[in-house]
Design a protein around this motif. Structure first.
Motif, PDB file in Angstrom:
ATOM      1  N   LYS A 171      45.186  16.732  28.874  1.00 53.99           N
ATOM      2  CA  LYS A 171      44.855  16.141  27.576  1.00 53.99           C
ATOM      3  C   LYS A 171      44.733  14.628  27.690  1.00 53.99           C
ATOM      4  CE  LYS A 171      46.574  19.625  24.422  1.00 53.99           C
ATOM      5  NZ  LYS A 171      47.649  20.080  23.570  1.00 53.99           N
ATOM      6  N   LEU A 172      45.675  14.076  28.434  1.00 50.53           N
ATOM      7  CA  LEU A 172      45.666  12.626  28.608  1.00 50.53           C
ATOM      8  C   LEU A 172      44.403  12.187  29.343  1.00 50.53           C
ATOM      9  CD1 LEU A 172      47.731  10.458  27.878  1.00 50.53           C
ATOM     10  CD2 LEU A 172      48.636  10.628  30.183  1.00 50.53           C
ATOM     11  N   ALA A 173      44.085  12.906  30.392  1.00 50.07           N
ATOM     12  CA  ALA A 173      42.920  12.554  31.208  1.00 50.07           C
ATOM     13  C   ALA A 173      41.651  12.667  30.376  1.00 50.07           C
ATOM     14  CB  ALA A 173      42.843  13.463  32.426  1.00 50.07           C
ATOM     15  N   ALA A 174      41.566  13.729  29.588  1.00 50.74           N
ATOM     16  CA  ALA A 174      40.363  13.919  28.769  1.00 50.74           C
ATOM     17  C   ALA A 174      40.218  12.774  27.778  1.00 50.74           C
ATOM     18  CB  ALA A 174      40.436  15.257  28.051  1.00 50.74           C
ATOM     19  N   GLY A 175      41.349  12.430  27.181  1.00 45.38           N
ATOM     20  CA  GLY A 175      41.315  11.339  26.196  1.00 45.38           C
ATOM     21  C   GLY A 175      40.848  10.049  26.837  1.00 45.38           C
ATOM     22  N   TYR A 176      41.413   9.721  28.005  1.00 41.74           N
ATOM     23  CA  TYR A 176      41.022   8.489  28.696  1.00 41.74           C
ATOM     24  C   TYR A 176      39.555   8.547  29.114  1.00 41.74           C
ATOM     25  CZ  TYR A 176      45.896   6.883  29.046  1.00 41.74           C
ATOM     26  OH  TYR A 176      47.155   6.442  28.770  1.00 41.74           O
ATOM     27  N   ALA A 177      39.140   9.701  29.578  1.00 44.88           N
ATOM     28  CA  ALA A 177      37.754   9.834  30.044  1.00 44.88           C
ATOM     29  C   ALA A 177      36.789   9.608  28.884  1.00 44.88           C
ATOM     30  CB  ALA A 177      37.547  11.214  30.653  1.00 44.88           C
ATOM     31  N   GLU A 178      37.125  10.192  27.742  1.00 41.56           N
ATOM     32  CA  GLU A 178      36.252  10.048  26.574  1.00 41.56           C
ATOM     33  C   GLU A 178      36.230   8.586  26.132  1.00 41.56           C
ATOM     34  OE1 GLU A 178      35.601  12.408  22.454  1.00 41.56           O
ATOM     35  OE2 GLU A 178      37.183  13.120  23.763  1.00 41.56           O
ATOM     36  N   GLU A 179      37.429   7.999  26.169  1.00 46.12           N
ATOM     37  CA  GLU A 179      37.554   6.596  25.783  1.00 46.12           C
ATOM     38  C   GLU A 179      36.718   5.708  26.696  1.00 46.12           C
ATOM     39  OE1 GLU A 179      41.382   3.792  25.217  1.00 46.12           O
ATOM     40  OE2 GLU A 179      41.792   5.933  25.224  1.00 46.12           O
ATOM     41  N   ALA A 180      36.653   6.091  27.951  1.00 47.58           N
ATOM     42  CA  ALA A 180      35.927   5.298  28.941  1.00 47.58           C
ATOM     43  C   ALA A 180      34.444   5.653  28.989  1.00 47.58           C
ATOM     44  CB  ALA A 180      36.547   5.510  30.316  1.00 47.58           C
ATOM     45  N   GLY A 181      34.021   6.554  28.135  1.00 45.28           N
ATOM     46  CA  GLY A 181      32.615   6.951  28.122  1.00 45.28           C
ATOM     47  C   GLY A 181      32.248   7.851  29.287  1.00 45.28           C
ATOM     48  N   LYS A 182      33.233   8.424  29.917  1.00 43.50           N
ATOM     49  CA  LYS A 182      32.957   9.332  31.038  1.00 43.50           C
ATOM     50  C   LYS A 182      32.828  10.744  30.455  1.00 43.50           C
ATOM     51  CE  LYS A 182      35.492   6.716  34.545  1.00 43.50           C
ATOM     52  NZ  LYS A 182      34.552   6.692  35.636  1.00 43.50           N
ATOM     53  N   PHE A 224      35.899  20.764  23.312  1.00 45.13           N
ATOM     54  CA  PHE A 224      35.049  21.296  24.363  1.00 45.13           C
ATOM     55  C   PHE A 224      33.592  21.421  23.890  1.00 45.13           C
ATOM     56  CE2 PHE A 224      33.147  25.275  25.923  1.00 45.13           C
ATOM     57  CZ  PHE A 224      32.809  24.823  27.178  1.00 45.13           C
ATOM     58  N   MET A 225      33.427  22.014  22.727  1.00 42.53           N
ATOM     59  CA  MET A 225      32.069  22.231  22.222  1.00 42.53           C
ATOM     60  C   MET A 225      31.387  20.885  21.954  1.00 42.53           C
ATOM     61  SD  MET A 225      31.936  25.404  22.483  1.00 42.53           S
ATOM     62  CE  MET A 225      30.386  25.834  21.756  1.00 42.53           C
ATOM     63  N   ARG A 226      32.197  19.970  21.471  1.00 42.35           N
ATOM     64  CA  ARG A 226      31.636  18.653  21.165  1.00 42.35           C
ATOM     65  C   ARG A 226      31.124  17.987  22.446  1.00 42.35           C
ATOM     66  NH1 ARG A 226      34.560  14.149  21.148  1.00 42.35           N
ATOM     67  NH2 ARG A 226      36.490  15.342  21.111  1.00 42.35           N
ATOM     68  N   LEU A 227      31.921  18.025  23.446  1.00 44.76           N
ATOM     69  CA  LEU A 227      31.502  17.390  24.693  1.00 44.76           C
ATOM     70  C   LEU A 227      30.360  18.154  25.351  1.00 44.76           C
ATOM     71  CD1 LEU A 227      32.536  14.840  26.155  1.00 44.76           C
ATOM     72  CD2 LEU A 227      33.959  15.570  24.294  1.00 44.76           C
ATOM     73  N   ALA A 228      30.379  19.476  25.183  1.00 49.18           N
ATOM     74  CA  ALA A 228      29.297  20.279  25.759  1.00 49.18           C
ATOM     75  C   ALA A 228      27.983  19.862  25.129  1.00 49.18           C
ATOM     76  CB  ALA A 228      29.561  21.757  25.510  1.00 49.18           C
ATOM     77  N   GLU A 229      28.053  19.654  23.850  1.00 43.10           N
ATOM     78  CA  GLU A 229      26.833  19.267  23.134  1.00 43.10           C
ATOM     79  C   GLU A 229      26.384  17.882  23.582  1.00 43.10           C
ATOM     80  OE1 GLU A 229      25.509  18.668  18.532  1.00 43.10           O
ATOM     81  OE2 GLU A 229      27.275  19.875  18.962  1.00 43.10           O
ATOM     82  N   TRP A 230      27.339  16.966  23.665  1.00 43.54           N
ATOM     83  CA  TRP A 230      27.015  15.589  24.047  1.00 43.54           C
ATOM     84  C   TRP A 230      26.393  15.519  25.435  1.00 43.54           C
ATOM     85  CZ3 TRP A 230      31.905  12.276  22.554  1.00 43.54           C
ATOM     86  CH2 TRP A 230      31.984  12.188  21.164  1.00 43.54           C
ATOM     87  N   THR A 231      26.896  16.354  26.278  1.00 52.88           N
ATOM     88  CA  THR A 231      26.461  16.247  27.664  1.00 52.88           C
ATOM     89  C   THR A 231      25.369  17.258  28.002  1.00 52.88           C
ATOM     90  OG1 THR A 231      28.216  17.750  28.318  1.00 52.88           O
ATOM     91  CG2 THR A 231      28.702  15.405  28.449  1.00 52.88           C
ATOM     92  N   GLY A 232      24.875  17.958  26.963  1.00 47.38           N
ATOM     93  CA  GLY A 232      23.779  18.891  27.199  1.00 47.38           C
ATOM     94  C   GLY A 232      24.165  20.031  28.117  1.00 47.38           C
ATOM     95  N   ARG A 233      25.433  20.431  28.078  1.00 41.39           N
ATOM     96  CA  ARG A 233      25.885  21.488  28.975  1.00 41.39           C
ATOM     97  C   ARG A 233      26.058  22.792  28.199  1.00 41.39           C
ATOM     98  NH1 ARG A 233      28.052  17.237  31.542  1.00 41.39           N
ATOM     99  NH2 ARG A 233      28.042  17.312  33.828  1.00 41.39           N
ATOM    100  N   THR A 234      24.939  23.206  27.496  1.00 35.58           N
ATOM    101  CA  THR A 234      25.077  24.397  26.657  1.00 35.58           C
ATOM    102  C   THR A 234      25.319  25.639  27.496  1.00 35.58           C
ATOM    103  OG1 THR A 234      22.709  24.335  26.620  1.00 35.58           O
ATOM    104  CG2 THR A 234      23.815  23.580  24.657  1.00 35.58           C
ATOM    105  N   SER A 235      24.693  25.678  28.661  1.00 38.72           N
ATOM    106  CA  SER A 235      24.888  26.897  29.454  1.00 38.72           C
ATOM    107  C   SER A 235      26.332  26.984  29.927  1.00 38.72           C
ATOM    108  CB  SER A 235      23.947  26.923  30.642  1.00 38.72           C
ATOM    109  OG  SER A 235      24.224  25.844  31.480  1.00 38.72           O
ATOM    110  N   GLU A 236      26.907  25.849  30.288  1.00 39.80           N
ATOM    111  CA  GLU A 236      28.305  25.884  30.737  1.00 39.80           C
ATOM    112  C   GLU A 236      29.236  26.270  29.597  1.00 39.80           C
ATOM    113  OE1 GLU A 236      29.693  22.560  33.083  1.00 39.80           O
ATOM    114  OE2 GLU A 236      27.620  22.197  33.679  1.00 39.80           O
ATOM    115  N   SER A 237      28.934  25.687  28.439  1.00 38.69           N
ATOM    116  CA  SER A 237      29.792  26.046  27.308  1.00 38.69           C
ATOM    117  C   SER A 237      29.600  27.512  26.974  1.00 38.69           C
ATOM    118  CB  SER A 237      29.477  25.154  26.107  1.00 38.69           C
ATOM    119  OG  SER A 237      28.159  25.357  25.688  1.00 38.69           O
ATOM    120  N   ALA A 238      28.346  27.971  27.093  1.00 41.40           N
ATOM    121  CA  ALA A 238      28.098  29.377  26.783  1.00 41.40           C
ATOM    122  C   ALA A 238      28.856  30.267  27.753  1.00 41.40           C
ATOM    123  CB  ALA A 238      26.595  29.658  26.875  1.00 41.40           C
ATOM    124  N   ALA A 239      28.849  29.892  29.007  1.00 48.70           N
ATOM    125  CA  ALA A 239      29.568  30.701  29.998  1.00 48.70           C
ATOM    126  C   ALA A 239      31.057  30.758  29.656  1.00 48.70           C
ATOM    127  CB  ALA A 239      29.363  30.105  31.375  1.00 48.70           C
TER     128      ALA A 239
END
Lengths: 723, 854
Positions: free
Chosen positions: B537-548, B573-588
């Motif tokens: 959770k911490l890593a995800a938060g930092y990554a999002e904060e850093a634009g990664k 997860f869905m939000r980031l999937a959408e942002w990063t255009g990873r619909t197939s990954e989210s779908a999987a």
């Protein structure tokens, strides 16, 4: 169907059913076990086998970490057991937190009766360590008096709690005339080890035994308390205690030599629970199964006149009598003030000395070293040894005052300038009192160079005690000063007052530090003074001659120091039953186990070249250049067929590739008379050895135990296979 | 001048004599050669002489000495033994042998030789007292050897031999000092007593007492026996006698010594020793007697005070020392001890008042003063003490640290830091001093100090890991975030497994608004703790904060995988999937989720939608089917499934999916047309008609539906209805040339040529260039054998579509049938030409498909 037949069929059915039920019940635990085993899908993370030992000493009276029996006696035992001590002053340094203690096996206290000024943080901390499974070795005193008054009631309770963990309760001596104490029991072999305890004990600590499982080394009795015994030296479940005056005896005059009252090896092993662990320990006495041997010479007397040759310098005599004749690696040092014409008293002689040095450094069996710029007699301006000397330097160098850069960097640069470009000076050999400060050691370390000297190991008739065997190194602040492995001739010639052949006594030290325990590598360490007298030269010839008869791995001093440096950093992790991961081992390439330890399973091991079982231990050789080795003692499954392995080699072995009935490897050793012993071949088979390590291919026959010896090796590749 | 014969003889004799005298003989030469380091010459000469005189003891001795100087000690010993056989009983030879044996590492043999030498040495021969000294020397050497070897019996017997000898050899020295004389008397008495029994303790006591006296005697002989050393000797001896049970003797001896000195020091020493060995009662009795006897003895009182201090009775010590100072106000030593006693009694202010005026000369004195000053908790007192120890504190780290401690005790960290900074900086990286300095610095709360701390530990190899952590914490606590981060990093390089500290570092990075660095830290931690929820959770938060976003998506996916029921995780997860255009990954991922809960309609549907969004319709199918199976009346899902089937070209399955809707009349127009078409394709005209019935009353009838109606009726052979449907279509689409032409084509298929002609004509009225109508019309003329009209029609059509191969061929045929062979030939050629072009175009198309861009 008749009634009888029906009854019979019914019986058969019942019996069958009963048997099936019993079978099923019998299977249940097995199934449970299988399920349990099957449940272990994810292997547990390897668990560090702690090697560090925290030593608490009292530095309040200006004592350093080396002014105690741990450094001066037990540290050598720690070396043997692969333990690495680190020292903290109980009165000026903070006690390590639990995280910092995670890689520490236990705590040793070497404290006076009331040494600890602040017992409150100390005792709860010690108690916490004990409860966390750390072991303790209390030498002399806990450091906190038991009767400090009402204000210290909690301290008293804490002290009692610490001793309760060991299985004893402190008792009062009040009303007991201590002069009436006598020994009730001395465990044979464990006490009276090198010297018998005196008939009248000196009692400074008094305990009653509480745990029946106490291993009592020595106990006391008193006529006022008939039938009772009071342990004075003992080991309990969490560690051990040795009362003051029960550890060692010290000569009251002369050299203040010591002898052990207790067996320090047994005591350390018992206190830290080392017996029967069958855990590999790093060992720098040995390289690829053979005792490591090196030689280094302090430059004193290099340009001095010898009484042996006509007008020859000592260095020239040794060149002709030793270095040209004996095929053994040696590190020869220079003192700049002795050989630099710009500052030497006799510039002409200094120039001649330089020529001799150049010639010596060109020899393939010689490695250059520096014995400093001015040969300071003492290194620490504030040290205790300063008063022993009238001057700081033996040389009169106009205008010179102590300059660390000059002594270290400058001297090493100077020596390098006389040495071939591919053989720069990499070793500083401390001079004088050999007590450098941390800052001075750092100056050597920071340039990626090595340091040595100090530590006068002797084990002969004159110093007939293991207490005269020095440890591998001295901890100075955050640095390490590497000690020599053996004493030089200065001590054995009574500082050159005679006998001049005194250095021959080192042969006994070599023998006794090699077996029954291999405590030290061989270090032929002396000064160029040894070239002055016929007797001293002959003594040297005898020492080298004796050493050359031994099965050895000869290396240059810096190669030994590389191994010793990396020894400190080796991490041993237990990855499962009988499986160990060895990390950070660098050039510390040998592990030792008890001589009766099971043989490693080499097929399940990684980066393990092989092993050699000797009466001193089972020596396991690791592959150089790897980040990690795996040493497995798991039972062999029988398949596949075992491959050949390395038993012994006189040099370093790399790229070891065993195949069925064949082996290829890289050999890097000193000289052209190397030897390698391989094992695991079919007994009686004839093999052919070839490669650049041999002048020409040679046949070798495998003995009945599957060993084959290949001799006459120089550095290069070697292939051993069926012809 | 006449020279007589006797003169000549005399001259020759003189010359020979002088030569004989001046030039040494061979024996002398050997010694000269040995001394001149000409061992080889000596060896040669010796060899020759020994060959002539093999049993000459002098020559053998020379050979032994030569061997010894050559380092051949065993050979030398053998030769010496030979000499001793030739000259038995020679003390100097035996002692020489003993010396060589010792040097050769044979201590037992050396002892035996020395004992043998003693046998031939005169014993207590008063005519030659100097020989006693030699004997004593040998015995002392033996005593040293036996002592080191731990041979108690030999030690004891040697001491017993030495005691009477000392009475003679060092009688003068013993007599010169009264204490020595008295103690020697006790020693001699002890010697006599011990010899009568076999008491091991008493024997050991005798040996210890002798060694004690021997040490003192050596000092006396060397002229180094100062008064101080004498006091030590007396006290040690008394203590030894007490320990050995000779209490009475000790008291008597002490009394004598005290009488001689006019003091009570010796009895005090006995009392101290008694107390130390647990004989408290006799100690107390002795002390009581002493105080009664000498109530104003300052030394005694001082001794009493020391005893009290040793017994942890500082208040008693204070009382005695105060009395001492009353008696001797100038006694600095007593004042200092009183200060110590007051300090031990927790009376620091009084201790400081006592100590402050005293000069400070040693480290111990400085430490005592500083302890007292620190104990007062008074900054003024510490300042006073600091002044007194100023120089020492700068040069001696122990005093410096003590002073710093005192400053810290009175909450003056700045002063403590000032001392410790320079001590630490000059210590060469001493962790003890640096730690202390850091502790002081941490209390200053001064950013500049924090930066200076960094300088103290700036060496990259500074090895005190625990201290690094302390420094980092301190810097972080004081807002020195950059420095804190640097030090945390160095700490973690040494302790990579310290999770708590790594998290602190991440936090510090975050505070420094460097979320990318924080993320890096946490990500490294994750390699050690894979799957750790909090870290993820911490890593995800930092990554999002850093634009990664990519990293954030990866981690959110992991979090969601671990916690499929966590709504927040899903959202992230869905939000980031959408942002990063990873619909197939989210779908999987959703698919995994749905597979875990196959009865969850919502998840099945979401999964399907995700796959469709990811342009993976084939993967969407099972989830749509699952969703539909879970709720068969869900029209929307059914339509989506049908649509997906259609997308994939699974027409049958599409139709089958829509069928239930058809039965319920829920099909859309398009769906109805599709289903009808499907039925028709399968010759199920009744079903098709049922679906199409809904269109019957529509005006205009949808074109597709109308066309299908026409096809249905045709299939059903319902000619009238076919005609009717076509007419209706013609009427509904009378202004649409294309549709009219198409109706014409339908009519042709229904073999209603007249109606077809009407439709084509109507189409051409709307659009005279309508190709289909022109061609259809011409075709019908041709079928009707109306060649001319057909030719005209095709010619019109040719204008609109000159590349219609079929039409050109037909036109050629029509020309040919009307004997217009030339024109027919032209059309045939044109037809062939168009066929060739078409083939070439097909071939080119194939090649183009295979070609690779260069």
């Amino acid at each position: 169907m008749s009634a009888r037949l029906r009854w019979t069929r019914c019986s058969i059915t019942r019996w069958t059913a009963s048997l099936l039920c019993l079978f099923a019940l019998a299977l249940l635990p097995l199934c449970a076990l299988a399920a349990k085993a099957g449940g272990k899908t994810a292997p547990a993370a390897p668990e560090l086998v702690p090697r560090r030992v925290l030593v608490l000493y009292d530095g309040s009276a200006g004592a350093g970490p080396d002014d105690n029996i741990v450094h001066q006696g037990f540290q050598m035992v720690f070396d043997y057991y692969g333990l690495v001590p680190y020292f903290q002053d109980i009165n000026s340094q903070a006690l390590p937190d639990d995280a910092a203690m995670s890689d520490t096996l236990g705590v040793v206290t070497t404290l006076g009766q009331n040494a600890v000024r602040k017992p409150r943080p100390y005792l709860p901390w010690l108690l916490r360590q004990l409860k966390a499974g750390k072991r303790v070795m209390i030498l002399g005193h806990l450091g906190v008096s038991l009767a400090q008054g009402a204000d210290f009631a909690d301290v008293d309770q804490l002290s009692r709690a610490v001793f309760a963990q060991l299985g004893v309760a402190p008792s009062s001596l009040l009303g007991l005339d201590q002069r009436a104490f006598r020994y009730a029991h001395k465990a044979p072999g464990l006490m009276d080890f090198e010297r018998r305890l005196p008939p009248q004990p000196v009692v400074t600590s008094f305990f009653e035994q509480k745990s029946p499982d106490l291993k009592v080394y020595a106990s006391l009795k008193h006529p006022a308390r008939p039938g009772k015994e009071y342990p004075a030296v003992f080991v309990g479940a969490s560690g051990g205690f040795a009362a003051e005056h029960h550890i060692y005896w010290e000569e009251s005059t002369g050299d203040n030599r010591r002898k052990w009252y207790l067996d320090p090896f047994a005591f350390v092993a018992d206190c830290f629970g080392l017996k029967g662990r069958n855990i590999p320990v790093p060992d720098v006495t040995t390289l690829n199964g053979l005792r490591m041997a090196f030689s280094h010479v302090d430059a004193d007397g290099f340009a001095g006149y010898s009484q042996v040759g006509s007008k020859q310098m000592c260095a020239e005599v040794l060149r002709d009598r030793i270095y040209k004749r004996v095929n053994f690696p040696v590190t020869l040092s220079l003192i700049v003030a002795d050989v630099d014409p710009k500052i030497a008293t006799d510039s002409k002689r200094a120039r001649q000395a330089q020529d001799v040095a150049r010639e010596l450094f060109r020899m393939p069996n010689v490695e250059p070293g520096s014995h400093t710029y001015s040969h300071p007699f003492y290194w620490n301006e504030k040290g205790k040894t300063k008063t022993r000397y009238e001057n700081r330097f033996p040389y009169k160098i106009p205008g010179y005052t102590f300059n660390l850069a000059q002594e270290i960097d400058g001297s090493m640069r100077f020596v390098s300038s006389l040495s071939p470009p591919d053989k720069p000076c990499r070793l500083l050999q401390w001079s004088g009192d050999c007590l450098p400060t941390a800052q001075q050691i750092a100056r050597v370390d920071d340039q990626g160079l090595f340091n040595i000297n100090g530590g006068d190991t002797m084990l002969d008739q004159r110093s007939n005690s293991l207490s005269s065997v020095s440890p591998m190194f001295r901890v100075v602040g955050n640095r390490v000063q590497m000690f020599t492995a053996m004493a030089n001739e200065n001590v054995m010639t009574n500082l050159w007052t005679g006998p001049f052949y005194g250095y021959r006594a080192v042969i006994e030290t070599i023998k006794r530090t090699g077996s029954p325990r291999r405590l030290k590598p061989i270090d032929i360490y002396y000064h160029f003074f040894s070239g002055e007298h016929e007797a001293s030269v002959r003594a040297l010839e005898d020492v080298y001659g004796f050493v050359m008869t031994l099965p050895l791995a000869p290396v240059f001093t810096t190669q030994y120091l590389e191994a010793a440096r990396d020894y400190i950093k080796v991490r041993v992790l237990r990855a499962g039953p009988g499986v160990y991961h060895i990390e950070n081992y660098g050039k510390s390439l040998t592990l030792r186990l008890d001589a009766d330890a099971p043989a490693p399973n080499l097929e399940r091991s990684q980066n393990v070249l092989g092993y050699s079982r000797q009466k001193e231990g089972l020596y396991v050789s690791l592959a150089p250049g790897a980040d990690r080795a795996v040493l497995s003692f798991e039972p062999r499954t029988g398949k596949p067929e075992p491959l050949p392995y390395l038993a012994e080699a006189t040099g370093h072995v790399s790229d070891f590739r065993p195949g069925k009935g064949r082996v290829s490897l890289g050999y890097n050793g000193f000289g052209a008379a190397g030897r390698i012993r391989l094992a695991g071949f079919a007994p009686g088979a004839t093999l052919q050895a070839s490669g650049t390590a041999l002048a020409k291919p040679a046949n070798a026959r495998v003995d009945a135990a599957g060993f084959v010896d290949i001799a006459g090796l120089r550095s290069g590749n070697l292939e051993v296979a069926a012809p | 001048m006449k020279i007589s014969a006797w003169q000549t003889i005399l001259f020759v004799v003189l010359i020979v004599g002088a030569t004989w005298l001046v030039f040494p003989g061979p024996r002398t030469l050997i010694s000269i050669y040995i001394n001149d380091n000409k061992a080889a010459l000596a060896r040669v000469m010796l060899g020759r002489l020994l060959a002539m005189h093999p049993n000459d003891p002098d020559l053998i001795m020379d050979a032994a000495e030569l061997a010894h100087s050559d380092g051949e000690v065993e050979k030398a010993i053998d030769l010496l033994k030979k000499v001793m056989q030739l000259r038995p009983g020679r003390k100097e030879l035996i002692l020489r042998l003993a010396e060589w044996q010792e040097w050769a590492g044979h201590p037992q043999e050396a002892n035996e030789s020395m004992e043998a030498a003693l046998q031939v040495m005169p014993e207590l021969n008063e005519r030659k007292p100097e020989t006693y000294a030699n004997r004593r020397e040998v015995l002392l050497h033996l005593l040293s050897n036996y002592t080191y070897q731990g041979d108690r019996e030999a030690m004891y017997t040697t001491v017993q031999r030495l005691i009477p000898l000392d009475k003679v050899v060092v009688a003068k020295e013993i007599a010169s000092r009264k204490p020595l004389q008295l103690i020697s008397r006790v020693l001699e008495a002890l010697s006599a007593d011990v010899s009568k029994n076999d008491d091991a303790v008493a024997r050991a006591l005798l040996v210890d007492a002798y060694n004690l006296r021997r040490g003192y005697l050596e000092n006396v002989l060397e002229g180094a026996a100062t008064a101080q050393i004498e006091i030590i000797f007396v006290n040690d001896s008394l203590e030894l006698f007490v320990r050995g049970g000779l209490t009475q003797e000790a008291v008597q001896l002490a009394t004598l010594l005290d009488q001689q000195d006019g003091g009570a020091n010796s009895r005090l020493a006995v009392a101290v020793a008694l107390g130390g060995y647990g004989a408290e009662k006799p100690a107390a009795q002795l002390m009581s007697d002493l105080v009664k006897e000498r109530p104003n003895d300052a030394n005694l009182l001082r001794g009493l005070a020391e005893m009290a201090l040793n017994a942890n009775l500082p208040l008693d010590a204070v009382k005695h020392l105060q009395r001492v100072i009353e008696l001797d106000p100038a006694n600095t030593d007593a004042r200092r001890l009183l200060g110590e006693a007051l300090l031990a009694s927790n009376r620091a202010p009084e201790a400081y008042a006592m100590l402050q005026p005293l000069p400070v000369g040693t480290v111990g004195e400085a430490n005592l003063l500083l302890d007292a000053a620190g104990g007062t908790r008074s900054p003024e007192a510490v300042a006073g003490a600091a002044l007194a120890v100023k120089d020492m504190a700068q040069s001696d780290s122990v005093v410096g640290m003590k002073l710093a401690d005192a400053w810290l005790d009175v909450n003056r960290p700045v002063e403590a830091w000032g001392i410790l900074r320079s001590l630490a900086a000059n210590s060469g990286g001493d962790p003890v001093l640096i730690r202390k300095a850091v502790q002081a610095a941490s209390q200053t709360n001064n950013p500049a100090t924090m930066r200076e701390v960094l300088a103290l530990i700036e060496r990259p190899d500074f090895a005190d890991t625990a201290l690094l952590l302390e420094v980092a914490d301190m810097l972080a606590d004081n807002g020195e975030l950059k420095g804190a981060a640097t030090v945390y990093q160095r700490y973690l390089a040494r302790s990579p497994g310290d999770r708590a500290t790594a998290l602190k570092l991440a936090q510090v990075h975050s505070w420094r608004e460097a979320p990318d660095l924080a993320f890096g830290v946490v990500e490294r931690l994750l390699t050690a703790y894979p799957g750790d929820k909090a870290l993820l959770k911490l890593a995800a938060g930092y990554a999002e904060e850093a634009g990664k976003d990519n990293d954030a998506f990866r981690i959110y996916a992991e979090i969601y995988r671990q916690n499929p029921k966590d709504r927040k995780a899903r959202e992230n997860f869905m939000r980031l999937a959408e942002w990063t255009g990873r619909t197939s990954e989210s779908a999987a991922l959703l698919a995994e989720d749905s597979d875990r809960e196959p009865h969850n309609l919502q998840k099945a549907r979401q999964t399907a939608e995700a796959f469709l969004a990811a342009n993976a319709p084939k993967r969407a199918l099972p989830y749509l089917e699952r969703a539909l199976a879970l709720k068969t009346d869900d029209i929307e899902v059914r339509r989506l499934l049908a649509e997906t089937f259609g997308w994939l070209g699974y027409v049958d399955r599409q139709a089958a999916t829509l069928e239930p809707l058809a039965a319920r009349g829920l099909l859309t127009e398009d769906e109805a047309v599709f289903v009808a078409q499907h039925y028709l394709d399968r010759k199920q005209s009744q079903k098709a008609l049922a679906v199409l019935a809904r269109f019957e009353n529509m005006k205009p009838i949808p074109w597709d539906a109308g066309a299908l109606l026409v096809q249905t009726y045709t299939l059903m052979n319902r000619l009238e209805l076919t005609q009717q449907a076509m007419r209706r279509l013609k009427s509904d689409y009378e202004s649409d040339a294309v549709r009219l032409a198409a109706i014409g084509d339908m009519a042709v298929l229904s073999k209603r040529m007249d109606f077809a002609m009407d439709c084509y004509a109507a189409a051409l009225r709307v659009d005279p260039r309508n190709r289909a109508a022109l061609k259809g019309q011409a075709q019908i003329h041709a079928w009707n054998n109306d060649a001319e009209r057909a030719i005209k029609g095709f010619e019109h059509y040719r204008v609109q579509n000159p590349k219609d191969i079929e039409a050109r061929y037909q036109l050629g045929e029509l020309y040919f049938s009307t004997d217009r062979e030339g024109e027919a030939s032209g059309e045939y050629k044109k037809t062939l030409s168009l066929i060739r072009q078409a083939r070439q175009a097909r071939a080119a198309g194939k090649n183009a498909a295979r070609s690779v861009p260069q």
